[in-house]
Write a protein that holds these residues in place. Structure first.
Motif, PDB file in Angstrom:
ATOM      1  N   LEU A  40       0.346  10.093   8.571  1.00 22.98           N
ATOM      2  CA  LEU A  40      -0.315  10.561   7.351  1.00 22.98           C
ATOM      3  C   LEU A  40       0.641  10.552   6.160  1.00 22.98           C
ATOM      4  CD1 LEU A  40      -2.592  13.491   8.580  1.00 22.98           C
ATOM      5  CD2 LEU A  40      -3.301  11.251   7.690  1.00 22.98           C
ATOM      6  N   LEU A  41       1.889  10.937   6.386  1.00 23.70           N
ATOM      7  CA  LEU A  41       2.869  10.902   5.297  1.00 23.70           C
ATOM      8  C   LEU A  41       3.073   9.467   4.817  1.00 23.70           C
ATOM      9  CD1 LEU A  41       4.889  12.293   3.465  1.00 23.70           C
ATOM     10  CD2 LEU A  41       6.597  12.131   5.296  1.00 23.70           C
ATOM     11  N   ALA A  42       3.166   8.538   5.766  1.00 24.67           N
ATOM     12  CA  ALA A  42       3.298   7.124   5.382  1.00 24.67           C
ATOM     13  C   ALA A  42       2.078   6.666   4.591  1.00 24.67           C
ATOM     14  CB  ALA A  42       3.475   6.260   6.632  1.00 24.67           C
ATOM     15  N   GLY A  43       0.885   7.107   5.012  1.00 27.32           N
ATOM     16  CA  GLY A  43      -0.325   6.738   4.290  1.00 27.32           C
ATOM     17  C   GLY A  43      -0.366   7.307   2.887  1.00 27.32           C
ATOM     18  N   ILE A  44       0.074   8.553   2.729  1.00 28.20           N
ATOM     19  CA  ILE A  44       0.066   9.197   1.403  1.00 28.20           C
ATOM     20  C   ILE A  44       1.056   8.506   0.470  1.00 28.20           C
ATOM     21  CG2 ILE A  44       0.644  11.325   0.185  1.00 28.20           C
ATOM     22  CD1 ILE A  44      -0.446  12.845   2.661  1.00 28.20           C
ATOM     23  N   VAL A  45       2.270   8.254   0.954  1.00 24.00           N
ATOM     24  CA  VAL A  45       3.280   7.580   0.123  1.00 24.00           C
ATOM     25  C   VAL A  45       2.798   6.193  -0.287  1.00 24.00           C
ATOM     26  CG1 VAL A  45       5.612   6.623   0.094  1.00 24.00           C
ATOM     27  CG2 VAL A  45       5.201   8.879   1.106  1.00 24.00           C
ATOM     28  N   THR A  46       2.241   5.450   0.662  1.00 23.54           N
ATOM     29  CA  THR A  46       1.744   4.106   0.357  1.00 23.54           C
ATOM     30  C   THR A  46       0.598   4.156  -0.649  1.00 23.54           C
ATOM     31  OG1 THR A  46       2.365   3.389   2.595  1.00 23.54           O
ATOM     32  CG2 THR A  46       0.822   1.991   1.381  1.00 23.54           C
ATOM     33  N   THR A  47      -0.270   5.141  -0.520  1.00 20.54           N
ATOM     34  CA  THR A  47      -1.380   5.289  -1.465  1.00 20.54           C
ATOM     35  C   THR A  47      -0.865   5.551  -2.875  1.00 20.54           C
ATOM     36  OG1 THR A  47      -2.868   6.113   0.261  1.00 20.54           O
ATOM     37  CG2 THR A  47      -3.426   6.645  -2.019  1.00 20.54           C
ATOM     38  N   LEU A  48       0.113   6.444  -2.988  1.00 23.65           N
ATOM     39  CA  LEU A  48       0.667   6.754  -4.310  1.00 23.65           C
ATOM     40  C   LEU A  48       1.340   5.539  -4.940  1.00 23.65           C
ATOM     41  CD1 LEU A  48       2.163  10.311  -3.611  1.00 23.65           C
ATOM     42  CD2 LEU A  48       0.078   9.738  -4.909  1.00 23.65           C
ATOM     43  N   VAL A  49       2.081   4.796  -4.131  1.00 25.32           N
ATOM     44  CA  VAL A  49       2.705   3.581  -4.655  1.00 25.32           C
ATOM     45  C   VAL A  49       1.639   2.577  -5.074  1.00 25.32           C
ATOM     46  CG1 VAL A  49       4.151   1.591  -4.057  1.00 25.32           C
ATOM     47  CG2 VAL A  49       4.837   3.878  -3.324  1.00 25.32           C
ATOM     48  N   GLY A  50       0.584   2.439  -4.253  1.00 19.91           N
ATOM     49  CA  GLY A  50      -0.454   1.462  -4.536  1.00 19.91           C
ATOM     50  C   GLY A  50      -1.272   1.780  -5.773  1.00 19.91           C
ATOM     51  N   VAL A  51      -1.403   3.053  -6.130  1.00 16.86           N
ATOM     52  CA  VAL A  51      -2.147   3.427  -7.335  1.00 16.86           C
ATOM     53  C   VAL A  51      -1.484   2.843  -8.579  1.00 16.86           C
ATOM     54  CG1 VAL A  51      -2.731   5.375  -8.826  1.00 16.86           C
ATOM     55  CG2 VAL A  51      -3.194   5.496  -6.373  1.00 16.86           C
ATOM     56  N   PHE A  52      -0.157   2.895  -8.623  1.00 16.26           N
ATOM     57  CA  PHE A  52       0.571   2.424  -9.806  1.00 16.26           C
ATOM     58  C   PHE A  52       1.039   0.972  -9.673  1.00 16.26           C
ATOM     59  CE2 PHE A  52       1.079   7.026  -9.634  1.00 16.26           C
ATOM     60  CZ  PHE A  52       0.683   7.387 -10.914  1.00 16.26           C
ATOM     61  N   LEU A  53       1.354   0.568  -8.452  1.00 14.40           N
ATOM     62  CA  LEU A  53       1.890  -0.780  -8.229  1.00 14.40           C
ATOM     63  C   LEU A  53       1.213  -1.405  -7.006  1.00 14.40           C
ATOM     64  CD1 LEU A  53       5.662   0.080  -8.750  1.00 14.40           C
ATOM     65  CD2 LEU A  53       4.293  -1.362 -10.277  1.00 14.40           C
ATOM     66  N   PRO A  54      -0.020  -1.849  -7.121  1.00 11.49           N
ATOM     67  CA  PRO A  54      -0.706  -2.439  -5.963  1.00 11.49           C
ATOM     68  C   PRO A  54      -0.009  -3.682  -5.428  1.00 11.49           C
ATOM     69  CG  PRO A  54      -1.949  -2.819  -7.989  1.00 11.49           C
ATOM     70  CD  PRO A  54      -0.879  -1.825  -8.314  1.00 11.49           C
ATOM     71  N   GLU A  55       0.759  -4.360  -6.279  1.00 11.79           N
ATOM     72  CA  GLU A  55       1.482  -5.551  -5.829  1.00 11.79           C
ATOM     73  C   GLU A  55       2.598  -5.210  -4.841  1.00 11.79           C
ATOM     74  OE1 GLU A  55       1.107  -4.629  -8.934  1.00 11.79           O
ATOM     75  OE2 GLU A  55       0.132  -6.217 -10.114  1.00 11.79           O
ATOM     76  N   ALA A  56       2.996  -3.921  -4.774  1.00 10.94           N
ATOM     77  CA  ALA A  56       4.058  -3.516  -3.859  1.00 10.94           C
ATOM     78  C   ALA A  56       3.553  -3.358  -2.424  1.00 10.94           C
ATOM     79  CB  ALA A  56       4.685  -2.195  -4.319  1.00 10.94           C
ATOM     80  N   LEU A  57       2.243  -3.408  -2.240  1.00 11.17           N
ATOM     81  CA  LEU A  57       1.681  -3.215  -0.911  1.00 11.17           C
ATOM     82  C   LEU A  57       1.539  -4.550  -0.198  1.00 11.17           C
ATOM     83  CD1 LEU A  57      -1.053  -0.517  -1.625  1.00 11.17           C
ATOM     84  CD2 LEU A  57       1.409  -0.250  -1.278  1.00 11.17           C
ATOM     85  N   GLY A  58       1.194  -4.477   1.077  1.00 11.28           N
ATOM     86  CA  GLY A  58       1.023  -5.697   1.862  1.00 11.28           C
ATOM     87  C   GLY A  58       2.337  -6.199   2.418  1.00 11.28           C
ATOM     88  N   SER A  59       2.277  -7.356   3.080  1.00 13.57           N
ATOM     89  CA  SER A  59       3.449  -7.862   3.792  1.00 13.57           C
ATOM     90  C   SER A  59       4.544  -8.366   2.873  1.00 13.57           C
ATOM     91  CB  SER A  59       3.028  -8.992   4.746  1.00 13.57           C
ATOM     92  OG  SER A  59       2.533 -10.093   4.007  1.00 13.57           O
ATOM     93  N   GLY A  60       4.213  -8.734   1.648  1.00 13.44           N
ATOM     94  CA  GLY A  60       5.228  -9.233   0.718  1.00 13.44           C
ATOM     95  C   GLY A  60       4.740 -10.386  -0.143  1.00 13.44           C
ATOM     96  N   ASP A  61       3.581 -10.944   0.187  1.00 15.23           N
ATOM     97  CA  ASP A  61       3.075 -12.093  -0.568  1.00 15.23           C
ATOM     98  C   ASP A  61       2.759 -11.737  -2.012  1.00 15.23           C
ATOM     99  OD1 ASP A  61       3.313 -13.547   1.725  1.00 15.23           O
ATOM    100  OD2 ASP A  61       1.217 -13.351   2.316  1.00 15.23           O
ATOM    101  N   LEU A  62       2.187 -10.548  -2.233  1.00 16.86           N
ATOM    102  CA  LEU A  62       1.838 -10.149  -3.597  1.00 16.86           C
ATOM    103  C   LEU A  62       3.096  -9.979  -4.452  1.00 16.86           C
ATOM    104  CD1 LEU A  62      -0.936  -7.517  -2.806  1.00 16.86           C
ATOM    105  CD2 LEU A  62      -1.224  -9.916  -3.467  1.00 16.86           C
TER     106      LEU A  62
END
Length: 569
Positions: A282-304
Motif C-alpha cells: 500500500l505504501l508503494a501504491g500511495i507513493v507511486t500514485t502521488l508521483v503519477g499525479v504530477f509526473l505520469p511519465e515517471a511511471l511504467g517500465s521506463g518507455d515513457l
C-alpha cells in the motif's frame, strides 16, 4: 505376440532413456542437449508471449500519460497503483508462503545452488502479480517476470523429462535467455545476460543450447509482434573523438548517481523486510500514485521517460524533476516488494540522466547539441551496467534495442569510469547479489563444488557391481568371484552396504567388513557425491535409477578425488 512386442518396446524405451542420460551427464556438447533446449524454449517463449499479449491488452485501458494534469485528477486511473497493490496482495495471500519469492535475484539463487530448479507453484504468483504491477503503472520492468517464467517453464520440463541435474541447470539458463529474447527481441543480449549475470562463467557446452533458446525466443517474438527494435527511434550519431573527454566526465557523474541509486534502493529494501506485506504494498501504491499525479511519465517500465528524454527541445528543469520522480517511484516499487524487473526502470533513469548531462554540456560546448540521442543511450547502458555489475550485457542489450552500432565505442568509454567510480570509489556491488544477502539467500559456491556440478553421476559411476542378499555363508565366496566388481549387500532392513575383505596386520587373517553406504538418484551430480564423502574423505555411494531397489552403479572417494585432481572439474 502382443506381450513380446510390448516387452521389446519397453526395453527400447529404457535403452534410449539410459543412453540419453549417459550423454547428458557429461560436461560436453551434444545434439540431444541442443534439441531439448529448442523444445523447452518454444514452451518458455509461448508463456512470455502470452504474458506480453495480456499486458498490451490491459495497457489499452490503464495508460494515463496522454492526459493533462487537470484531467488526471478527475480520472479513475490515477488510483491504479493503489488498486494494483491490493490485487498483488490478494494473489500473494492465495498462494503458499513457501513460493512467495520471485524475480531475478531468486532465480539467480536457484541456478547457483539448486541447478535452476524453480518451483512450478511460484509461476502463477509471478505471472499475475507482475501482470497487475505492470498494468497498474508501477515503475518496474518486464524482464523480471520474463526471466522467472522462462526459468520455471524450462526447468519444470527438464525435471519431467528426468534429465540429470547438470542438464537441468543448462535448460533453465536457456529458458531465461528465451524469456529475455521474447520480451525485447534481443537474442544476443539474452545470451550475454545469462553468462554475465546468472551463470557468471563461460563453457562451450552451455553456449549452444542457450544460444538456440535465445534464437527461438526472438523468432517467436518476431512472428507475433514483428521485427521491432524498441529504441530504434533514438537518433544515434557518431560522436567525434575530440569530445571524448566530456564523455569521461559524464561517466564519472553517472557512476555517482548509480551508486546513490543502489544504496537508496537497498536501504529501503532492507527496511521494508520487517514490515507486513500489505503495508509495504500500500505504501508503494500511495507513493507511486502521488508521483503519477504530477509526473505520469515517471511511471511504467521506463518507455515513457525515454520518450520524454529524446523528445525535441525537452526542458532541463522538467527532465530533472522527471528523473527525481522516476527514481522515487522505482525505489518505492522495487524496495517495498512490488514484483517486477529492474532493467526497464534503469533504462528510463539512465536515459533521463544522459539527456540532462547532454543539455548541461551543450550549454558550455554547443557542439554537443546534436548528440543528445547518443548521450541518452550511453546513460541507459552505464546505469544498467553499473547497477547490475553487467557492463557487457548492458552494451549488447542497447546495441540490439537501438539496432545501431555507432553507440558501441562511446558507450564503452563512458561505462569504464562509471563502473570504476561506483565499484571502487563507493564500493558498490551488484544490486542482485546485495538483494540476495538482504533476503538471506545464499549464492556463493566454492570452485570445486561449482566444477562438480557440471558432471552427472552417470558419467563417472562404476557399473561393475554385484548385489547379494545378507547370507554369511555365501558372502566370502561371492567376494572371491567378484573379479574386480564391487560387492554390495542388502540387509534385512533394506539398507545397502559395501562388502570388503580386509587383512589384519597382526595375525595375517582376512575378515569381511561392511561399510554403510548412502544412495543418490542417477540424476544427481558429482557435487552431491562430494558432499557425502568429503566428511570422512573415504567410502562409496551407490547410484540408483527410479527407485533404490534398482542400483546401477557405485562411485568411490578415490575415483572422485582422481577426477578432481585431473582438473576435469
Amino acid at each position: 505376440m502382443q506381450n513380446r512386442i510390448k516387452n521389446t518396446y519397453t526395453r527400447c524405451q529404457i535403452y534410449l532413456r539410459t543412453d540419453l542420460q549417459d550423454k547428458l551427464s557429461q560436461a560436453k556438447l551434444s545434439l540431444q542437449l541442443c534439441m531439448l533446449a529448442l523444445l523447452f524454449a518454444l514452451i518458455a517463449s509461448g508463456v512470455i508471449i502470452l504474458f506480453r499479449l495480456l499486458l498490451l491488452w490491459l495497457n489499452n485501458y490503464t495508460q494515463t500519460s496522454e492526459l493533462e494534469f487537470t484531467e488526471i485528477l478527475d480520472d479513475w486511473r490515477v488510483l491504479l497503483p493503489i488498486l494494483g497493490a491490493l490485487l498483488i496482495w490478494l494473489v500473494a495471500r492465495m498462494g503458499s508462503k513457501r513460493y512467495k519469492r520471485m524475480g531475478i535475484a531468486y532465480v539467480l539463487h536457484r541456478v547457483k545452488l539448486h541447478y535452476g530448479k524453480v518451483p512450478l507453484q511460484s509461476a502463477p504468483g509471478q505471472f499475475f502479480q507482475a501482470l497487475f504491477a505492470l498494468a497498474s503503472n508501477f515503475s518496474v520492468g518486464r524482464e523480471g517476470p520474463a526471466i522467472h517464467l522462462g526459468a520455471v517453464s524450462a526447468s519444470v520440463l527438464a525435471e519431467k523429462f528426468n534429465l540429470p541435474d547438470n542438464s537441468v541447470r543448462i535448460m533453465c539458463s536457456g529458458g531465461i535467455a528465451a524469456g529475455i529474447a521474447a520480451t525485447f527481441n534481443a537474442p544476443l543480449a539474452g545470451v550475454f545476460f545469462v553468462f554475465e549475470v546468472i551463470l557468471r562463467e563461460y563453457k562451450l557446452h552451455y553456449f549452444f543450447p542457450i544460444m538456440i533458446s535465445a534464437i527461438c525466443g526472438a523468432v517467436s517474438s518476431q512472428l507475433v509482434f514483428g521485427n521491432i527494435h524498441e529504441y530504434e527511434q533514438i537518433g544515434v550519431i557518431r560522436i567525434p573523438l575530440s569530445q571524448y573527454p566530456i564523455l569521461a566526465i559524464t561517466g564519472v557523474l553517472i557512476g555517482c548517481v548509480a551508486a546513490l541509486f543502489n544504496y537508496s534502493l537497498l536501504k529501503v529494501t532492507a527496511k521494508g523486510q520487517n514490515w507486513p506485506l500489505i503495508y509495504r504494498l500500500l505504501l508503494a501504491g500511495i507513493v507511486t500514485t502521488l508521483v503519477g499525479v504530477f509526473l505520469p511519465e515517471a511511471l511504467g517500465s521506463g518507455d515513457l521517460a525515454i520518450e520524454r528524454a529524446i523528445s525535441e527541445h525537452p526542458g532541463l528543469l522538467f527532465l530533472i524533476a522527471l528523473l527525481i520522480g522516476k527514481i522515487i517511484a522505482t525505489i518505492a516499487a522495487l524496495g517495498l516488494g512490488i514484483p517486477g524487473g529492474i532493467i526497464g526502470p534503469l533504462f528510463g533513469i539512465g536515459a533521463l540522466l544522459g539527456a540532462i548531462l547532454a543539455i548541461i554540456s551543450a550549454a558550455a560546448f554547443p557542439a554537443i547539441a546534436p548528440y543528445i540521442g547518443l548521450y541518452t543511450i550511453i546513460g541507459m547502458t552505464a546505469m544498467m551496467g553499473v547497477c547490475l555489475g553487467a557492463p557487457l550485457a548492458a552494451l549488447i542489450a542497447l546495441l540490439e534495442l537501438t539496432n545501431n552500432a555507432s553507440m558501441i565505442l562511446p558507450a564503452m568509454f563512458v561505462s569504464i569510469p562509471a563502473f570504476l567510480v561506483a565499484h571502487q570509489g563507493f564500493n558498490t556491488k551488484s544490486l542482485l547479489h546485495k538483494q540476495l544477502e538482504i533476503m538471506g539467500l545464499d549464492y556463493k559456491v566454492s570452485p570445486v563444488r561449482q566444477g562438480l556440478m557440471k558432471t552427472g553421476v552417470r558419467a563417472l559411476m562404476d557399473r561393475r557391481l554385484v548385489i547379494v542378499k545378507d547370507n554369511e555363508e555365501l558372502l566370502l565366496e561371492v567376494l572371491k568371484r567378484a573379479e574386480g566388481r564391487s560387492v554390495l549387500v542388502r540387509n534385512n532392513l533394506g539398507d545397502i552396504q559395501m562388502l570388503q575383505l580386509e587383512l589384519q596386520a597382526t595375525d595375517d587373517v582376512s575378515t569381511l567388513t561392511r561399510q554403510p553406504m548412502q544412495g543418490l538418484p542417477d540424476t544427481a551430480t558429482l557435487n552431491e557425491v562430494y558432499q557425502i564423502l568429503s566428511r570422512e574423505r573415504r567410502g562409496e555411494v551407490y547410484i540408483y535409477q527410479d527407485s533404490e531397489d534398482n542400483v546401477i552403479g557405485v562411485i568411490s572417494w578415490a575415483v572422485l578425488q582422481k577426477e578432481i585432481s585431473s582438473g576435469q572439474v
